[in-house]
Scaffold this motif. Structure first.
Motif, PDB file in Angstrom:
ATOM      1  N   LEU A  35       0.690  -1.122  -0.072  1.00 19.94           N
ATOM      2  CA  LEU A  35       0.127  -0.042  -0.157  1.00 19.94           C
ATOM      3  C   LEU A  35       0.761   1.321   0.124  1.00 19.94           C
ATOM      4  O   LEU A  35       0.537   2.313  -0.515  1.00 19.94           O
ATOM      5  N   LEU A  36       2.046   1.253   0.660  1.00 27.33           N
ATOM      6  CA  LEU A  36       2.896   2.292   0.751  1.00 27.33           C
ATOM      7  C   LEU A  36       3.341   2.619  -0.778  1.00 27.33           C
ATOM      8  O   LEU A  36       3.249   3.712  -1.022  1.00 27.33           O
ATOM      9  N   VAL A  37       3.824   1.600  -1.359  1.00 24.18           N
ATOM     10  CA  VAL A  37       4.451   1.705  -2.786  1.00 24.18           C
ATOM     11  C   VAL A  37       3.368   2.315  -3.859  1.00 24.18           C
ATOM     12  O   VAL A  37       3.586   3.186  -4.434  1.00 24.18           O
ATOM     13  N   VAL A  38       2.126   1.771  -3.847  1.00 21.92           N
ATOM     14  CA  VAL A  38       1.123   2.068  -4.506  1.00 21.92           C
ATOM     15  C   VAL A  38       0.620   3.390  -4.430  1.00 21.92           C
ATOM     16  O   VAL A  38       0.268   4.206  -5.332  1.00 21.92           O
ATOM     17  N   CYS A  39       0.517   3.735  -3.059  1.00 17.84           N
ATOM     18  CA  CYS A  39       0.037   5.173  -2.779  1.00 17.84           C
ATOM     19  C   CYS A  39       1.156   6.333  -2.877  1.00 17.84           C
ATOM     20  O   CYS A  39       0.697   7.476  -3.492  1.00 17.84           O
ATOM     21  N   ALA A  40       2.447   5.940  -2.681  1.00 18.80           N
ATOM     22  CA  ALA A  40       3.580   6.979  -3.004  1.00 18.80           C
ATOM     23  C   ALA A  40       3.850   7.221  -4.307  1.00 18.80           C
ATOM     24  O   ALA A  40       4.281   8.193  -4.805  1.00 18.80           O
ATOM     25  N   MET A  41       3.530   6.059  -5.389  1.00 17.37           N
ATOM     26  CA  MET A  41       3.857   6.076  -6.775  1.00 17.37           C
ATOM     27  C   MET A  41       3.388   7.500  -7.571  1.00 17.37           C
ATOM     28  O   MET A  41       4.280   7.990  -8.032  1.00 17.37           O
ATOM     29  N   PRO A  42       2.147   7.769  -7.354  1.00 13.34           N
ATOM     30  CA  PRO A  42       1.714   8.704  -8.070  1.00 13.34           C
ATOM     31  C   PRO A  42       2.588  10.092  -7.987  1.00 13.34           C
ATOM     32  O   PRO A  42       2.542  10.900  -8.603  1.00 13.34           O
ATOM     33  N   PRO A  54      -3.275  14.064  -0.737  1.00 17.91           N
ATOM     34  CA  PRO A  54      -4.110  12.907  -0.224  1.00 17.91           C
ATOM     35  C   PRO A  54      -3.078  11.813  -0.120  1.00 17.91           C
ATOM     36  O   PRO A  54      -3.257  11.008   0.744  1.00 17.91           O
ATOM     37  N   CYS A  55      -2.145  11.735  -1.182  1.00 21.14           N
ATOM     38  CA  CYS A  55      -1.357  10.365  -0.953  1.00 21.14           C
ATOM     39  C   CYS A  55      -0.353  10.443   0.283  1.00 21.14           C
ATOM     40  O   CYS A  55      -0.081   9.514   0.939  1.00 21.14           O
ATOM     41  N   GLY A  56      -0.101  11.851   0.432  1.00 24.72           N
ATOM     42  CA  GLY A  56       0.977  11.864   1.883  1.00 24.72           C
ATOM     43  C   GLY A  56       0.141  11.649   2.982  1.00 24.72           C
ATOM     44  O   GLY A  56       0.568  10.872   4.018  1.00 24.72           O
ATOM     45  N   ILE A  57      -1.201  12.112   3.011  1.00 25.59           N
ATOM     46  CA  ILE A  57      -1.946  11.726   4.393  1.00 25.59           C
ATOM     47  C   ILE A  57      -2.366  10.287   4.458  1.00 25.59           C
ATOM     48  O   ILE A  57      -2.147   9.878   5.442  1.00 25.59           O
ATOM     49  N   ALA A 136       2.908  16.098   1.811  1.00 24.54           N
ATOM     50  CA  ALA A 136       1.670  16.999   1.965  1.00 24.54           C
ATOM     51  C   ALA A 136       1.622  18.400   1.753  1.00 24.54           C
ATOM     52  O   ALA A 136       0.572  19.029   1.644  1.00 24.54           O
ATOM     53  N   ILE A 137       2.953  18.848   1.777  1.00 29.17           N
ATOM     54  CA  ILE A 137       3.112  20.382   1.584  1.00 29.17           C
ATOM     55  C   ILE A 137       2.784  20.723   0.222  1.00 29.17           C
ATOM     56  O   ILE A 137       3.452  20.131  -0.545  1.00 29.17           O
ATOM     57  N   PRO A 138       1.826  21.542   0.032  1.00 31.57           N
ATOM     58  CA  PRO A 138       1.740  21.959  -1.230  1.00 31.57           C
ATOM     59  C   PRO A 138       2.536  23.101  -2.053  1.00 31.57           C
ATOM     60  O   PRO A 138       2.106  24.250  -2.491  1.00 31.57           O
TER      61      PRO A 138
END
Length: 182
Positions: A35-42, A54-57, A136-138
């Motif tokens: 899940l970490l890999v899939v979420c951080a990839m984008p 959202p990915c960072g959160i 998460a910092i924009p």
């Protein structure tokens, strides 16, 4: 058994669909890393500011769950109820498995007993929290490098590879340094 084989086996089904919750149950201990890999990839792809928040959160929530020593990640019920086509009917999954097989040439178990230590797990969880906050910092340039660190750490958790973990920590520190400089 390699990760690509485990995922292919986890997605095997005689029916038309498999629930995402069933898939997570089948890969069991590796679900956090995946899940970490899939979420951080984008977040590796530079885009408009704020898209990676959202990915960072989500990565942050996974890291907190690792700190709380959860065996499986908690996800919202609507996500667990999602249905996915089995491996033999899913072109995206077949493509992803091909990529995973290529990654397995480089990422493989190295000193897995080190990865199993509770202090290492806690360190990685805290490190993922810091990288997630940076993601998460924009602001432009604050997303990709910490996300790369999280991807490497997720891969290290999947295959229990200390060398890949070291690269994840390196890229994460570099990303955090860039974030603080901006």
């Amino acid at each position: 058994m390699g990760l690509s084989q485990q995922i292919r086996k986890a997605f095997e089904s005689d029916g038309d669909y498999i629930k995402f919750s069933e898939f997570l149950d089948r890969i069991d201990s590796q679900s956090f890393g995946l899940l970490l890999v899939v979420c951080a990839m984008p977040s590796l792809i530079p885009a408009f500011p704020g898209y990676a928040a959202p990915c960072g959160i989500f990565c942050l929530s996974l890291a907190v769950q690792i700190l709380k020593k959860r065996e499986k990640p908690w996800l919202p019920q609507w996500m667990l109820d999602r249905k996915v086509k089995p491996a033999n009917k899913n072109w995206f999954l077949r493509s992803a498995l091909w990529v995973l097989r290529q990654i397995e040439w480089v990422v493989k178990p190295r000193k897995p007993e080190f990865m199993d230590r509770p202090k290492v797990t806690r360190f990685l969880a805290y490190f993922i929290i810091v990288c997630s906050l940076s993601m998460a910092i924009p602001l432009p340039g604050t997303n990709s490098l910490p996300a790369l660190g999280i991807v490497f750490i997720g891969l290290a958790m999947l295959e229990r590879d200390t060398l890949t973990m070291g690269w994840g920590v390196f890229w994460g520190i570099f990303g955090i340094a860039v974030t603080t400089a901006i």
